[in-house]
Enzyme design. Structure first.
Site, PDB file in Angstrom:
ATOM      1  N   HIS A   1      11.672  14.288   8.527  1.00 17.11           N
ATOM      2  CA  HIS A   1      12.923  13.533   8.679  1.00 17.11           C
ATOM      3  C   HIS A   1      12.686  12.319   9.551  1.00 17.11           C
ATOM      4  CE1 HIS A   1      12.761  16.570  11.892  1.00 17.11           C
ATOM      5  NE2 HIS A   1      13.426  15.727  12.662  1.00 17.11           N
TER       6      HIS A   1
ATOM      7  N   ASN B   1       9.413  12.439  14.484  1.00 17.41           N
ATOM      8  CA  ASN B   1       8.674  13.246  15.444  1.00 17.41           C
ATOM      9  C   ASN B   1       7.737  14.195  14.701  1.00 17.41           C
ATOM     10  OD1 ASN B   1      10.088  12.081  17.596  1.00 17.41           O
ATOM     11  ND2 ASN B   1      11.771  13.535  17.389  1.00 17.41           N
TER      12      ASN B   1
ATOM     13  N   HIS C   1      14.740   9.786  12.073  1.00 16.98           N
ATOM     14  CA  HIS C   1      15.968   9.527  12.811  1.00 16.98           C
ATOM     15  C   HIS C   1      16.258   8.030  12.673  1.00 16.98           C
ATOM     16  CE1 HIS C   1      15.866  13.304  15.339  1.00 16.98           C
ATOM     17  NE2 HIS C   1      14.590  13.237  14.994  1.00 16.98           N
TER      18      HIS C   1
HETATM   19  P1  DGP Z   1      13.446  16.661  15.701  1.00 12.81           P
HETATM   20  O1  DGP Z   1      13.486  17.049  17.141  1.00 12.81           O
HETATM   21  O2  DGP Z   1      12.814  15.297  15.492  1.00 12.81           O
HETATM   22  O3  DGP Z   1      12.826  17.735  14.838  1.00 12.81           O
HETATM   23  O4  DGP Z   1      14.957  16.460  15.261  1.00 12.81           O
HETATM   24  C1  DGP Z   1      15.747  17.434  14.647  1.00 12.81           C
HETATM   25  C2  DGP Z   1      17.155  16.911  14.664  1.00 12.81           C
HETATM   26  O5  DGP Z   1      17.925  17.673  13.766  1.00 12.81           O
HETATM   27  C3  DGP Z   1      17.854  17.004  16.023  1.00 12.81           C
HETATM   28  O6  DGP Z   1      18.222  15.700  16.464  1.00 12.81           O
HETATM   29  C4  DGP Z   1      19.092  17.846  15.777  1.00 12.81           C
HETATM   30  C5  DGP Z   1      19.220  17.834  14.274  1.00 12.81           C
HETATM   31  N1  DGP Z   1      19.740  19.057  13.685  1.00 12.81           N
HETATM   32  C6  DGP Z   1      19.256  20.316  13.861  1.00 12.81           C
HETATM   33  N2  DGP Z   1      19.966  21.194  13.129  1.00 12.81           N
HETATM   34  C7  DGP Z   1      20.900  20.450  12.455  1.00 12.81           C
HETATM   35  C8  DGP Z   1      21.925  20.795  11.525  1.00 12.81           C
HETATM   36  O7  DGP Z   1      22.121  21.944  11.139  1.00 12.81           O
HETATM   37  N3  DGP Z   1      22.689  19.767  11.057  1.00 12.81           N
HETATM   38  C9  DGP Z   1      22.487  18.469  11.452  1.00 12.81           C
HETATM   39  N4  DGP Z   1      23.298  17.562  10.936  1.00 12.81           N
HETATM   40  N5  DGP Z   1      21.519  18.118  12.315  1.00 12.81           N
HETATM   41  C10 DGP Z   1      20.745  19.099  12.807  1.00 12.81           C
END
Ligand code: DGP
Length: 114
Positions: A100, A87, A102
């Site tokens: 990142h 995203n 997904h």
């Molecule tokens: P986006 O919306 O594409 O920026 O996705 C960010 C993702 O990161 C979302 O699916 C939730 C995940 N996320 C946010 N904070 C943390 C965290 O502290 N640990 C992990 N494992 N995932 C996280």
């Protein structure tokens, strides 16, 4: 970056459920999984989004894709298929501003994503 959540995970300041780690790349389970398999793949280097990738990051982006293949094999979803998505910005609904991907799978996904 000091206050970037994913940089803090890379530095070990925040916990994560790691599934793969190399010198340059880290993969860990998403905290809010949208499917049976939902892993985030990040470069350890802070890059704000895919739109900020430069020529010098080309090999690193390749490493992310190779890591995604390895994670999919490792978690048993390579055969059934999966989705690799990144995203970007506000309309892309990017919430963490560290590049990142997904990696989502383990069930039949729908398209278009909305
Ligand atoms: P986006 O919306 O594409 O920026 O996705 C960010 C993702 O990161 C979302 O699916 C939730 C995940 N996320 C946010 N904070 C943390 C965290 O502290 N640990 C992990 N494992 N995932 C996280």
């Amino acid at each position: 970056m000091d206050d970037c959540i994913f940089c803090r995970i890379v530095r070990g300041e925040l916990p994560s459920d790691k599934v793969l780690e190399t010198d340059e790349v880290l993969a860990f389970k998403d905290i809010r999984p949208q499917a049976p398999v939902h892993v985030l793949l990040i470069p350890k280097k802070h890059i704000p989004s895919a739109h900020h990738v430069t020529e010098e990051d080309a090999a690193l982006v390749g490493q992310l894709h190779l890591a995604a293949q390895r994670v999919a094999e490792q978690l048993g979803i390579a055969g059934t298929g999966y989705r690799l998505v990144t995203n970007i910005g506000t309309h892309g609904q990017q919430t963490v501003h560290h590049l990142h991907y997904h990696l989502i799978g383990g069930r039949q996904l729908q398209w278009p994503p909305g």
